[in-house]
Enzyme design. Structure first.
Site, PDB file in Angstrom:
ATOM      1  N   LYS A  74     -16.419   8.651  -7.423  1.00 26.14           N
ATOM      2  CA  LYS A  74     -16.918   9.048  -8.741  1.00 26.14           C
ATOM      3  C   LYS A  74     -16.383   8.185  -9.891  1.00 26.14           C
ATOM      4  CE  LYS A  74     -18.305  13.856  -8.357  1.00 26.14           C
ATOM      5  NZ  LYS A  74     -18.097  15.222  -8.828  1.00 26.14           N
ATOM      6  N   ASN A  88     -21.460  11.215 -11.430  1.00 21.09           N
ATOM      7  CA  ASN A  88     -21.908  11.883 -10.195  1.00 21.09           C
ATOM      8  C   ASN A  88     -23.374  11.590  -9.902  1.00 21.09           C
ATOM      9  OD1 ASN A  88     -23.259  13.569 -12.010  1.00 21.09           O
ATOM     10  ND2 ASN A  88     -22.971  15.364 -10.721  1.00 21.09           N
ATOM     11  N   ASP A  92     -22.383  17.221 -13.835  1.00 18.64           N
ATOM     12  CA  ASP A  92     -21.555  18.388 -13.494  1.00 18.64           C
ATOM     13  C   ASP A  92     -21.312  19.274 -14.727  1.00 18.64           C
ATOM     14  OD1 ASP A  92     -21.161  18.017 -10.752  1.00 18.64           O
ATOM     15  OD2 ASP A  92     -19.423  16.719 -11.034  1.00 18.64           O
ATOM     16  N   GLY A 132      -6.534  23.668 -12.432  1.00 20.67           N
ATOM     17  CA  GLY A 132      -6.880  22.392 -11.818  1.00 20.67           C
ATOM     18  C   GLY A 132      -7.044  21.289 -12.845  1.00 20.67           C
ATOM     19  N   ALA A 133      -6.791  20.066 -12.387  1.00 20.08           N
ATOM     20  CA  ALA A 133      -6.902  18.914 -13.285  1.00 20.08           C
ATOM     21  C   ALA A 133      -7.428  17.704 -12.525  1.00 20.08           C
ATOM     22  CB  ALA A 133      -5.540  18.613 -13.916  1.00 20.08           C
ATOM     23  N   ASN A 144      -2.142  23.289 -13.834  1.00 19.66           N
ATOM     24  CA  ASN A 144      -2.307  22.536 -12.589  1.00 19.66           C
ATOM     25  C   ASN A 144      -0.997  22.509 -11.825  1.00 19.66           C
ATOM     26  OD1 ASN A 144      -4.015  20.915 -10.884  1.00 19.66           O
ATOM     27  ND2 ASN A 144      -2.737  19.162 -11.445  1.00 19.66           N
ATOM     28  N   TYR A 163     -17.842  26.744  -3.686  1.00 21.31           N
ATOM     29  CA  TYR A 163     -19.065  27.456  -3.296  1.00 21.31           C
ATOM     30  C   TYR A 163     -19.078  27.871  -1.832  1.00 21.31           C
ATOM     31  CZ  TYR A 163     -19.954  22.470  -2.659  1.00 21.31           C
ATOM     32  OH  TYR A 163     -19.822  21.142  -2.341  1.00 21.31           O
TER      33      TYR A 163
HETATM   34  P1  NAP Z   1      -9.813  16.760  -6.700  1.00 23.18           P
HETATM   35  O1  NAP Z   1     -10.130  15.731  -7.743  1.00 23.18           O
HETATM   36  O2  NAP Z   1      -9.219  16.324  -5.411  1.00 23.18           O
HETATM   37  O3  NAP Z   1      -8.812  17.826  -7.409  1.00 23.18           O
HETATM   38  C1  NAP Z   1      -8.227  18.858  -6.663  1.00 23.18           C
HETATM   39  C2  NAP Z   1      -7.492  19.837  -7.584  1.00 23.18           C
HETATM   40  O4  NAP Z   1      -7.021  20.923  -6.782  1.00 23.18           O
HETATM   41  C3  NAP Z   1      -6.264  19.249  -8.282  1.00 23.18           C
HETATM   42  O5  NAP Z   1      -6.083  19.879  -9.521  1.00 23.18           O
HETATM   43  C4  NAP Z   1      -5.148  19.635  -7.305  1.00 23.18           C
HETATM   44  O6  NAP Z   1      -3.873  19.730  -7.911  1.00 23.18           O
HETATM   45  C5  NAP Z   1      -5.599  21.013  -6.901  1.00 23.18           C
HETATM   46  N1  NAP Z   1      -5.046  21.427  -5.612  1.00 23.18           N
HETATM   47  C6  NAP Z   1      -5.373  20.942  -4.390  1.00 23.18           C
HETATM   48  N2  NAP Z   1      -4.650  21.577  -3.429  1.00 23.18           N
HETATM   49  C7  NAP Z   1      -3.866  22.475  -4.075  1.00 23.18           C
HETATM   50  C8  NAP Z   1      -2.913  23.439  -3.644  1.00 23.18           C
HETATM   51  N3  NAP Z   1      -2.622  23.589  -2.348  1.00 23.18           N
HETATM   52  N4  NAP Z   1      -2.308  24.213  -4.578  1.00 23.18           N
HETATM   53  C9  NAP Z   1      -2.595  24.066  -5.885  1.00 23.18           C
HETATM   54  N5  NAP Z   1      -3.488  23.169  -6.369  1.00 23.18           N
HETATM   55  C10 NAP Z   1      -4.114  22.375  -5.470  1.00 23.18           C
HETATM   56  O7  NAP Z   1     -11.104  17.598  -6.312  1.00 23.18           O
HETATM   57  P2  NAP Z   1     -12.374  17.942  -7.239  1.00 23.18           P
HETATM   58  O8  NAP Z   1     -13.419  16.913  -7.093  1.00 23.18           O
HETATM   59  O9  NAP Z   1     -11.879  18.241  -8.609  1.00 23.18           O
HETATM   60  O10 NAP Z   1     -12.931  19.262  -6.508  1.00 23.18           O
HETATM   61  C11 NAP Z   1     -12.224  20.482  -6.578  1.00 23.18           C
HETATM   62  C12 NAP Z   1     -13.064  21.609  -5.994  1.00 23.18           C
HETATM   63  O11 NAP Z   1     -14.228  21.792  -6.788  1.00 23.18           O
HETATM   64  C13 NAP Z   1     -13.563  21.342  -4.574  1.00 23.18           C
HETATM   65  O12 NAP Z   1     -13.452  22.561  -3.849  1.00 23.18           O
HETATM   66  C14 NAP Z   1     -15.026  20.997  -4.763  1.00 23.18           C
HETATM   67  O13 NAP Z   1     -15.828  21.365  -3.654  1.00 23.18           O
HETATM   68  C15 NAP Z   1     -15.374  21.840  -5.964  1.00 23.18           C
HETATM   69  N6  NAP Z   1     -16.511  21.290  -6.748  1.00 23.18           N
HETATM   70  C16 NAP Z   1     -17.591  22.096  -6.941  1.00 23.18           C
HETATM   71  C17 NAP Z   1     -18.659  21.613  -7.679  1.00 23.18           C
HETATM   72  C18 NAP Z   1     -19.863  22.476  -7.891  1.00 23.18           C
HETATM   73  O14 NAP Z   1     -20.912  21.956  -8.261  1.00 23.18           O
HETATM   74  N7  NAP Z   1     -19.757  23.772  -7.702  1.00 23.18           N
HETATM   75  C19 NAP Z   1     -18.639  20.315  -8.220  1.00 23.18           C
HETATM   76  C20 NAP Z   1     -17.507  19.527  -8.002  1.00 23.18           C
HETATM   77  C21 NAP Z   1     -16.432  20.030  -7.257  1.00 23.18           C
HETATM   78  P3  NAP Z   1      -2.867  18.456  -7.973  1.00 23.18           P
HETATM   79  O15 NAP Z   1      -3.295  17.660  -9.163  1.00 23.18           O
HETATM   80  O16 NAP Z   1      -1.527  19.071  -8.124  1.00 23.18           O
HETATM   81  O17 NAP Z   1      -3.041  17.705  -6.679  1.00 23.18           O
END
Ligand code: NAP
Length: 258
Positions: free
Chosen positions: A47, A68, A83, A107-108, A131, A204
């Site tokens: 991305k 995206n 998004d 989250g961040a 976060n 989801y």
């Molecule tokens: P990403 O960039 O990898 O970010 C992951 C986030 O989750 C970070 O803030 C990370 O914290 C945190 N995290 C991961 N494991 C953790 C744990 N064990 N405890 C606490 N915090 C944790 O991923 P992303 O692209 O943002 O996606 C995140 C989620 O959103 C995914 O489940 C994805 O499927 C969903 N999503 C949904 C949509 C939709 O259209 N509904 C769109 C995009 C994403 P750290 O910074 O501390 O690592």
């Protein structure tokens, strides 16, 4: 859901998933310039990496810092981020108006950037970001400081901020059902919920994460990530085809396949 949408509108096109290794990104992007290609969606981990390889970026994609959706405009590749729009459209489904509200986002990561941008440009009174890695929450708050009142939360501040939130959004991957993740986890300790308001989880799968199940049991309104997923896709579809997407068909197909 895109193929169902093409079929519904009688558009002779198809959408396919490509697994693109990091080293082949530029090569694959070049194929999107061909006349018969509408464009593409981009997912983790590309991305951000695609951004310097595109001809133009929308202001939104630039501000969010992630693309995206790519649209092929006569051989020129334009990077969008749908998004943020998808998230705001999903809030409309549950009649939640962000303007003037107190929001807490967990989250961040990449998705958090789009959700934060969406909420701030929609006029929330305040956005607090928590976060696991506090430094990333601070960096995200700094990044969006010009768009409104946005603050990072420490462990100590989390409980109080969540309690008073009108909107709590989980953008972490905690609770998702996928290899390497435990779907029985919640990003918050049990009982740490808003007193009133809406709890959104952009995850989801499963349809109801532990966070949403606990929020619902506490009498709160909840929304999962499916509407955001469908609406970001519908916006991409509109950009590619210049036709309104059949969102109900897309929603039905996406729900069934999940
Ligand atoms: P990403 O960039 O990898 O970010 C992951 C986030 O989750 C970070 O803030 C990370 O914290 C945190 N995290 C991961 N494991 C953790 C744990 N064990 N405890 C606490 N915090 C944790 O991923 P992303 O692209 O943002 O996606 C995140 C989620 O959103 C995914 O489940 C994805 O499927 C969903 N999503 C949904 C949509 C939709 O259209 N509904 C769109 C995009 C994403 P750290 O910074 O501390 O690592």
């Amino acid at each position: 859901m895109h193929n169902a949408a093409f079929a519904q509108l009688g558009i002779n096109a198809h959408y396919e998933a490509l697994d693109v290794p990091q080293g082949e990104l530029a090569e694959v992007l070049a194929t999107l310039r061909e006349a018969e290609v509408y464009g593409a969606n981009v997912s983790i981990p590309h991305k951000r990496a695609v951004m310097p390889l595109l001809d133009h970026l929308t202001e939104e994609a630039r501000a969010i810092g992630a693309v995206n959706t790519i649209v092929n405009h006569n051989g020129e590749l334009v990077g969008y981020n749908t998004d943020a729009a998808g998230f705001l459209q999903a809030l409309k489904d549950v009649a939640f108006e962000p303007r003037g509200q107190n929001a807490v986002m967990l989250g961040a990561g990449g998705a958090a950037r789009a959700v934060a941008y969406a909420l701030l440009t929609a006029g929330v009174k305040q956005l607090a970001i928590y976060n696991r890695t506090t430094e990333r929450a601070r960096a995200l708050a700094d990044h969006f400081a010009e768009l409104g009142e946005v603050t990072p939360l420490s462990d100590d501040g989390l409980l109080g901020a969540v309690k008073e939130a009108d909107l709590l959004v989980n953008t972490t991957s905690v609770g998702m059902e996928q290899a390497g993740h435990d779907p029985n986890l919640s990003p918050l300790l049990t009982g740490n919920l808003p007193e009133a308001g809406l709890v959104c989880d952009i995850v989801y799968r499963p349809a109801k994460t532990r966070l949403l199940r606990e929020a619902e049991a506490a009498g709160l309104r909840v929304q999962n990530g499916l509407p955001m997923l469908v609406y970001q896709g519908a916006e991409a579809f509109r950009l590619w085809t210049e036709q309104d997407a059949p969102t109900q068909v897309m929603m039905r197909v996406a729900r069934a396949s999940l």
